[in-house]
Enzyme design. Structure first.
Site, PDB file in Angstrom:
ATOM      1  N   CYS A 155      35.122  44.690  38.702  1.00 43.32           N
ATOM      2  CA  CYS A 155      35.163  43.597  39.681  1.00 43.32           C
ATOM      3  C   CYS A 155      35.281  44.165  41.097  1.00 43.32           C
ATOM      4  O   CYS A 155      36.311  44.758  41.461  1.00 43.32           O
ATOM      5  CB  CYS A 155      36.336  42.671  39.363  1.00 43.32           C
ATOM      6  SG  CYS A 155      36.656  41.427  40.628  1.00 43.32           S
TER       7      CYS A 155
ATOM      8  N   CYS B 135      38.078  42.587  43.316  1.00 43.08           N
ATOM      9  CA  CYS B 135      39.409  43.032  42.869  1.00 43.08           C
ATOM     10  C   CYS B 135      39.808  44.332  43.568  1.00 43.08           C
ATOM     11  O   CYS B 135      40.968  44.527  43.939  1.00 43.08           O
ATOM     12  CB  CYS B 135      39.422  43.234  41.359  1.00 43.08           C
ATOM     13  SG  CYS B 135      39.054  41.749  40.402  1.00 43.08           S
TER      14      CYS B 135
END
Length: 455
Positions: free
Chosen positions: A194, A197
């Protein structure tokens, strides 16, 4: 809150159950090789299924009581979860749930109460005690060594949740435990692939570190613990949740502006009681209580801090000082022995050195001997009677007159620094350690001692 960027996690409808498995084959006849026997389909280990179910129940208990549609909850908990990687142009799907977390009957409850799956959370050991100094010393003596405590849990401000048990201990129970041992927990649900993230997590880590241990950041990789992400209804990554009192009280998705992220962390700090709720602040409060003469309150505070592995040595050192002030020399010696055995790496820390030196002084204090008035008369008759002056300094230390004792010992060093193999200098160093490096008497005494030694 509105998110600036996020990776969507979509929940697909549950697939149709597989057809019934054929009946197990009869045992092979004698002479048939084991490799030729029909093999059944591999199933997840019972321990793994049980752990997944427990993690999901624990995560569900965090959610606030709401009314949900029975059909959608059944699809969520009984179905499989597919992750569509939309960030960075991945466009790739994968299914990462391999074990059913909870039964359908549990997931489809119309109204969910925030109740712990394994019963109520027990209060801390320290809070159950009467608060007396003796019980606090007993609690410290009964506590496991720091290595054993760290093997099952940690109280560090930033932790990685690696198992369902970690999630229960480091997130759920910690958020329901008052500071400084527990407190609000910021839950960061992320994945290695991700992109957003990787932008958000370092910001959270920096803000939590700056909070000085008031709040905890618990990071959960949803690929490693899919049952937790599924039970928490994580629909996009990153997802950040704030746990307090065993419940989710706030959350956001995606990467927010820096001021909004700081506002979120500041809310967690406020829920903890402000910056003063951290472990180091609790140590300062306990030391102030001890200095003010409130030994039972100081001992109870130190016993509570013993649950923090990184502060256990300083807390036990404080308990040793409490025991000394309460004329419990044997208890103080036991605590020093525990420090020497289980906290060897912390023996040079100022609070630990202070406690060890104070106990050593109490052990070396002379029993019986001449009273202070007689020793002063002996020194008036002979100012070079260093033995009488040394004994006078010991008497003054026992009565708490450290300033006068330091003056007498410095006078011996000034007149004969080699007397009795430097006994006065060695005793001075013990006194300075017992007082602490920040004490005014220590600062002045060390300067004077250095001047006399260099003459």
């Amino acid at each position: 809150m509105a998110a600036s960027s996020a990776v969507v996690v979509s929940h697909r409808a549950a697939p149709q159950p597989p057809p019934p498995r054929a009946a197990a084959p009869r045992p092979a006849r004698r002479g048939t090789s084991a490799s030729a026997r029909p093999q059944g389909r591999a199933r997840p280990a019972p321990a793994r299924r049980a752990a997944a179910a427990k993690a999901a129940r624990t995560a569900l208990a965090l959610l606030p009581p709401v009314t949900t549609k029975r059909a959608s909850r059944a699809a969520l908990m009984a179905g499989r979860v597919s992750v569509t990687r939309q960030a960075g142009g991945f466009g790739e799907s994968s299914t990462y749930v391999t074990a059913r977390p909870v039964s359908q009957s549990t997931a489809c409850a119309g109204k969910r109460e925030a109740v712990w799956p394994s019963g109520p959370i027990p209060s801390s050991t320290a809070s159950k005690r009467s608060g007396g100094a003796d019980s606090a010393w007993e609690a410290a003596a009964a506590a496991p060594p720091p290595a054993a405590a760290a093997a099952t849990s940690t109280t560090l401000p930033i932790v990685e949740v690696r198992s369902p048990q970690d999630f229960d201990d480091l997130c759920v129970r910690a958020s329901a435990t008052p500071p400084p041992v527990g407190g609000p927990v910021i839950l960061d649900l992320y994945a290695d692939w991700c992109g957003p993230c990787k932008q958000l997590t370092p910001k959270l880590e920096a803000l939590v570190t700056a909070a000085g241990g008031t709040v905890r950041l618990a990071k959960v990789n949803v690929d490693n613990l899919p049952e937790i992400a599924q039970a928490l209804q994580v629909a996009s990554l990153p997802t950040v949740m704030l746990l307090h009192g065993g419940k989710i009280v706030d959350s956001f998705k995606g990467v927010l502006p820096d001021d909004k992220v700081k506002e979120f962390v500041d809310k967690a700090v406020a829920l903890a009681g402000g910056p003063d709720a951290s472990g180091p602040k609790a140590l300062e409060e306990a030391a102030a209580l001890l200095e003010g003469g409130d030994i039972p309150a100081a001992a109870a505070k130190y016993a509570e801090i013993c649950a923090l592995p990184e502060l256990a040595a300083a807390a036990k050192a404080g308990l040793a000082l409490c025991a000394l002030q309460d004329d419990q020399l044997s208890a103080a010696q036991d605590l020093v022995a525990d420090l020497t055995k289980n906290h060897a790496a912390d023996l040079e820390a100022p609070p630990v050195r202070k406690a060890i030196a104070a106990v050593a002084l109490a052990v070396d204090a002379p029993e019986g001997g001449r009273p202070v008035s007689e020793l002063r008369l002996a020194l008036e008759a002979d100012r070079d009677d260093h033995a009488a002056r040394y004994e006078l300094a010991q008497r003054l230390l026992v009565s708490g007159e450290q300033a006068d004792a330091i003056d007498e010992l410095l006078l011996i060093v000034r007149r004969d620094k080699a007397w009795s193999d430097g006994a006065a200098r060695l005793l001075l160093l013990k006194v300075f350690d017992a007082l602490g490096s920040g004490h005014e008497l220590t600062k002045k005494g060390r300067r004077r001692l250095s001047n006399f030694l260099n003459i």
